[in-house]
Motif scaffolding. Structure first.
Motif, PDB file in Angstrom:
ATOM      1  N   ALA A  58     -31.878 -25.152  24.209  1.00  0.00           N
ATOM      2  CA  ALA A  58     -31.235 -24.556  23.037  1.00  0.00           C
ATOM      3  C   ALA A  58     -30.911 -25.615  21.984  1.00  0.00           C
ATOM      4  CB  ALA A  58     -29.973 -23.820  23.470  1.00  0.00           C
ATOM      5  N   LYS A  59     -30.424 -26.753  22.426  1.00  0.00           N
ATOM      6  CA  LYS A  59     -30.089 -27.832  21.489  1.00  0.00           C
ATOM      7  C   LYS A  59     -31.324 -28.391  20.799  1.00  0.00           C
ATOM      8  CE  LYS A  59     -25.818 -29.164  23.835  1.00  0.00           C
ATOM      9  NZ  LYS A  59     -25.156 -30.133  24.740  1.00  0.00           N
ATOM     10  N   ASN A  60     -32.480 -28.245  21.447  1.00  0.00           N
ATOM     11  CA  ASN A  60     -33.747 -28.687  20.846  1.00  0.00           C
ATOM     12  C   ASN A  60     -34.398 -27.601  19.993  1.00  0.00           C
ATOM     13  OD1 ASN A  60     -33.662 -31.268  21.943  1.00  0.00           O
ATOM     14  ND2 ASN A  60     -34.726 -30.648  23.820  1.00  0.00           N
ATOM     15  N   GLY A  61     -33.665 -26.502  19.777  1.00  0.00           N
ATOM     16  CA  GLY A  61     -34.144 -25.455  18.887  1.00  0.00           C
ATOM     17  C   GLY A  61     -35.071 -24.437  19.526  1.00  0.00           C
ATOM     18  N   GLN A  62     -35.205 -24.456  20.867  1.00  0.00           N
ATOM     19  CA  GLN A  62     -36.078 -23.507  21.553  1.00  0.00           C
ATOM     20  C   GLN A  62     -35.418 -22.121  21.610  1.00  0.00           C
ATOM     21  OE1 GLN A  62     -39.064 -24.109  22.417  1.00  0.00           O
ATOM     22  NE2 GLN A  62     -39.346 -26.196  23.160  1.00  0.00           N
ATOM     23  N   LYS A  63     -36.224 -21.096  21.379  1.00  0.00           N
ATOM     24  CA  LYS A  63     -35.752 -19.720  21.484  1.00  0.00           C
ATOM     25  C   LYS A  63     -36.174 -19.151  22.840  1.00  0.00           C
ATOM     26  CE  LYS A  63     -34.270 -19.696  17.221  1.00  0.00           C
ATOM     27  NZ  LYS A  63     -32.811 -19.689  16.926  1.00  0.00           N
ATOM     28  N   PHE A  64     -35.261 -18.476  23.514  1.00  0.00           N
ATOM     29  CA  PHE A  64     -35.551 -17.873  24.820  1.00  0.00           C
ATOM     30  C   PHE A  64     -34.417 -16.938  25.198  1.00  0.00           C
ATOM     31  CE2 PHE A  64     -33.089 -21.692  25.532  1.00  0.00           C
ATOM     32  CZ  PHE A  64     -32.120 -21.286  26.440  1.00  0.00           C
ATOM     33  N   LYS A  65     -34.629 -16.182  26.249  1.00  0.00           N
ATOM     34  CA  LYS A  65     -33.578 -15.384  26.861  1.00  0.00           C
ATOM     35  C   LYS A  65     -33.540 -15.702  28.353  1.00  0.00           C
ATOM     36  CE  LYS A  65     -31.832 -12.877  23.508  1.00  0.00           C
ATOM     37  NZ  LYS A  65     -30.395 -12.911  23.138  1.00  0.00           N
ATOM     38  N   LEU A  66     -32.349 -15.819  28.902  1.00  0.00           N
ATOM     39  CA  LEU A  66     -32.147 -16.054  30.329  1.00  0.00           C
ATOM     40  C   LEU A  66     -31.446 -14.843  30.917  1.00  0.00           C
ATOM     41  CD1 LEU A  66     -31.965 -17.739  32.964  1.00  0.00           C
ATOM     42  CD2 LEU A  66     -29.841 -18.736  32.055  1.00  0.00           C
ATOM     43  N   ILE A  67     -32.131 -14.151  31.831  1.00  0.00           N
ATOM     44  CA  ILE A  67     -31.542 -12.992  32.511  1.00  0.00           C
ATOM     45  C   ILE A  67     -30.909 -13.452  33.807  1.00  0.00           C
ATOM     46  CG2 ILE A  67     -32.007 -10.760  33.595  1.00  0.00           C
ATOM     47  CD1 ILE A  67     -34.372 -10.449  31.700  1.00  0.00           C
ATOM     48  N   MET A  68     -29.645 -13.139  33.983  1.00  0.00           N
ATOM     49  CA  MET A  68     -28.925 -13.452  35.219  1.00  0.00           C
ATOM     50  C   MET A  68     -28.737 -12.146  35.982  1.00  0.00           C
ATOM     51  SD  MET A  68     -28.440 -16.750  35.119  1.00  0.00           S
ATOM     52  CE  MET A  68     -27.072 -17.215  36.194  1.00  0.00           C
TER      53      MET A  68
ATOM     54  N   LEU B 276     -24.322 -21.008  25.362  1.00  0.00           N
ATOM     55  CA  LEU B 276     -25.482 -20.187  25.714  1.00  0.00           C
ATOM     56  C   LEU B 276     -25.183 -18.688  25.737  1.00  0.00           C
ATOM     57  CD1 LEU B 276     -26.999 -22.288  28.652  1.00  0.00           C
ATOM     58  CD2 LEU B 276     -27.902 -22.079  26.321  1.00  0.00           C
ATOM     59  N   LYS B 277     -24.002 -18.304  25.288  1.00  0.00           N
ATOM     60  CA  LYS B 277     -23.607 -16.904  25.406  1.00  0.00           C
ATOM     61  C   LYS B 277     -24.642 -15.956  24.799  1.00  0.00           C
ATOM     62  CE  LYS B 277     -19.808 -13.714  24.450  1.00  0.00           C
ATOM     63  NZ  LYS B 277     -18.475 -13.541  23.820  1.00  0.00           N
ATOM     64  N   ASP B 278     -25.207 -16.311  23.643  1.00  0.00           N
ATOM     65  CA  ASP B 278     -26.171 -15.439  22.967  1.00  0.00           C
ATOM     66  C   ASP B 278     -27.565 -15.520  23.568  1.00  0.00           C
ATOM     67  OD1 ASP B 278     -24.183 -14.618  21.230  1.00  0.00           O
ATOM     68  OD2 ASP B 278     -24.665 -16.107  19.703  1.00  0.00           O
ATOM     69  N   TYR B 279     -27.777 -16.463  24.470  1.00  0.00           N
ATOM     70  CA  TYR B 279     -29.084 -16.614  25.103  1.00  0.00           C
ATOM     71  C   TYR B 279     -29.169 -15.871  26.435  1.00  0.00           C
ATOM     72  CZ  TYR B 279     -29.985 -20.530  21.900  1.00  0.00           C
ATOM     73  OH  TYR B 279     -30.180 -21.315  20.790  1.00  0.00           O
ATOM     74  N   VAL B 280     -28.011 -15.521  26.999  1.00  0.00           N
ATOM     75  CA  VAL B 280     -27.954 -15.027  28.379  1.00  0.00           C
ATOM     76  C   VAL B 280     -27.700 -13.524  28.426  1.00  0.00           C
ATOM     77  CG1 VAL B 280     -26.742 -15.212  30.589  1.00  0.00           C
ATOM     78  CG2 VAL B 280     -27.208 -17.267  29.240  1.00  0.00           C
ATOM     79  N   ILE B 281     -28.422 -12.844  29.308  1.00  0.00           N
ATOM     80  CA  ILE B 281     -28.255 -11.417  29.572  1.00  0.00           C
ATOM     81  C   ILE B 281     -27.758 -11.253  31.008  1.00  0.00           C
ATOM     82  CG2 ILE B 281     -29.460  -9.215  29.863  1.00  0.00           C
ATOM     83  CD1 ILE B 281     -31.524 -10.347  27.792  1.00  0.00           C
ATOM     84  N   TRP B 282     -26.627 -10.574  31.155  1.00  0.00           N
ATOM     85  CA  TRP B 282     -26.076 -10.300  32.485  1.00  0.00           C
ATOM     86  C   TRP B 282     -26.387  -8.860  32.876  1.00  0.00           C
ATOM     87  CZ3 TRP B 282     -23.724 -13.745  35.722  1.00  0.00           C
ATOM     88  CH2 TRP B 282     -23.416 -15.001  35.183  1.00  0.00           C
ATOM     89  N   THR B 283     -27.029  -8.679  33.989  1.00  0.00           N
ATOM     90  CA  THR B 283     -27.352  -7.318  34.432  1.00  0.00           C
ATOM     91  C   THR B 283     -26.247  -6.718  35.281  1.00  0.00           C
ATOM     92  OG1 THR B 283     -28.414  -7.941  36.515  1.00  0.00           O
ATOM     93  CG2 THR B 283     -29.782  -7.970  34.517  1.00  0.00           C
TER      94      THR B 283
END
Length: 393
Positions: free
Chosen positions: A234-244, A263-270
């Motif tokens: 994220a700090k290197n500007g990479q876009k992604f989503k992490l599903i937990m 990372l709050k906006d990058y992470v999806i909690w199921t």
């Protein structure tokens, strides 16, 4: 094999408790009853049990209930009438899936009637003992208890070669058989429609790499490395989503760490998902499973991901990496956040490579529970024959 066997499947964890061993016990019982012989699950009582949902017999014995997210009960197998109940079921073989209370229960049964016992060693118990047991005396007692239960078995099975190191630390010096676990998810390619539905549900943009962690939310699964690696991306500007996907004792602490890492906006909690078809959908939308655990002895989730043609990123030399070829049926990294981030940076946008490796995993490392349990069932007869030669000559 022509003879149908009656098998006791012993487990300290069974629904509503959900973990890897609970999953294994369910699949052994299901496959044996469906295709091979008769299986009865032997497990501690649980105040939330819903045994009517299962189409095979479940025998519950006395337990102590510990309220927790995991929902574990502590078996209390010390009453003589319990031993009589198992003896009267006329089992051909007792198969314990943990060297804990139910294994001790089987030991007490065998004192009264000679029945062969198999024990499968699934988990690196020294992690929990060293982390949770407070005093040396208590630790020594725990190691001795496990060692006695393991040594009492007529045959010991492990799910991977790497598990043997843990067995030796517990104090077992005997022989063993490698008996791999299977996967209860069918081989399938999740449809584009199902993928689109899940992505819309969680507002996942198109063409953004999707990482997945699936399993218990416990620090010793190396979840901290996932968080730190994703923070670097994220700090290197990479876009992604992490599903937990999952739940567990450290869930709140993990959420706090994710928030502090930005990372709050990058992470999806199921949250907790028990529906296997729904779980398969999440494997289907993931580009790669992140599973840096060196704790797990087999890693059921790696085969679950392979069922959906999703490759895994694993720690080189870990038990979960056994049978995987780097760059062909999975990807390897070192046990560090830097290494995880470096490998992900290299492959996360290479959709064609990820798809090719995922298809290779689906074709080469997947094993169904039907095949896995049939192999184990065939071995039961060898154990029984060896037992009879030894005890009834």
């Amino acid at each position: 094999m022509n003879k149908k066997l009656k098998v006791a499947i012993g487990t300290d964890a069974f629904p509503p408790t959900t973990d890897g061993i609970s999953n294994v016990a369910q699949n052994y019982a299901c496959q044996i009853n469906k295709n091979l012989g008769e299986a009865v699950v032997i497990t501690p009582k649980n105040p939330n049990q819903t045994d009517y949902k299962f189409n095979y017999e479940i025998f519950r014995y006395k337990s102590w209930w510990i309220p927790s997210k995991e929902g574990y009960s502590i078996g209390w197998p010390f009453k003589d009438e319990l031993h009589r109940a198992i003896i009267d079921m006329n089992f051909d073989i007792l198969h314990s899936h943990a060297p804990l209370a139910t294994s001790y229960y089987f030991r007490r049964v065998v004192e009264k009637k000679k029945i062969p016992v198999v024990l499968t060693y699934h988990t690196k118990y020294e992690y929990d003992i060293d982390r949770r047991v407070p005093t040396k005396a208590a630790k020594d007692f725990a190691y001795k208890f496990l060692s006695n239960n393991i040594n009492a078995a007529d045959e010991v099975w492990v799910t991977s070669e790497g598990t043997v190191d843990s067995l030796r630390k517990i104090g077992y010096k005997g022989d063993y058989i490698v008996m791999p676990n299977g996967c209860d998810l069918p081989v399938m390619n999740v449809s584009d429609n199902d993928i689109s539905l899940i992505k819309r549900k969680h507002n996942v943009p198109e063409n953004v790499p999707v990482f997945l962690y699936s399993g218990r939310m416990i620090w010793y699964k190396n979840i901290e490395l996932i968080i730190d690696a994703c923070s670097k991306l994220a700090k290197n500007g990479q876009k992604f989503k992490l599903i937990m996907l999952g739940f567990g004792a450290d869930e709140n602490a993990i959420k706090l760490r994710i928030k502090k890492s930005g990372l709050k906006d990058y992470v999806i909690w199921t949250g907790k998902i028990l529906d296997r078809q729904e779980i398969q959908g999440y494997y289907g939308i993931a580009d790669i499973l992140l599973f840096p655990s060196v704790f797990d002895t087999n890693g059921l989730v790696v085969r679950e991901a392979a069922a959906c043609a999703t490759p895994s990123l694993l720690i080189r030399g870990s038990c979960a990496a056994e049978g995987i070829t780097d760059g062909e049926t999975g990807f390897f990294c070192m046990e560090s956040a830097h290494s995880i981030a470096a490998v992900l940076s290299k492959i996360m946008h290479n959709k064609e490579l990820l798809k090719t490796v995922g298809r290779n995993a689906q074709n080469n490392i997947y094993i169904s529970w039907e095949d896995a349990v049939r192999k184990a069932y065939d071995r039961y007869q060898v154990v029984i024959d060896n037992f009879n030669r030894k005890n009834f000559r």
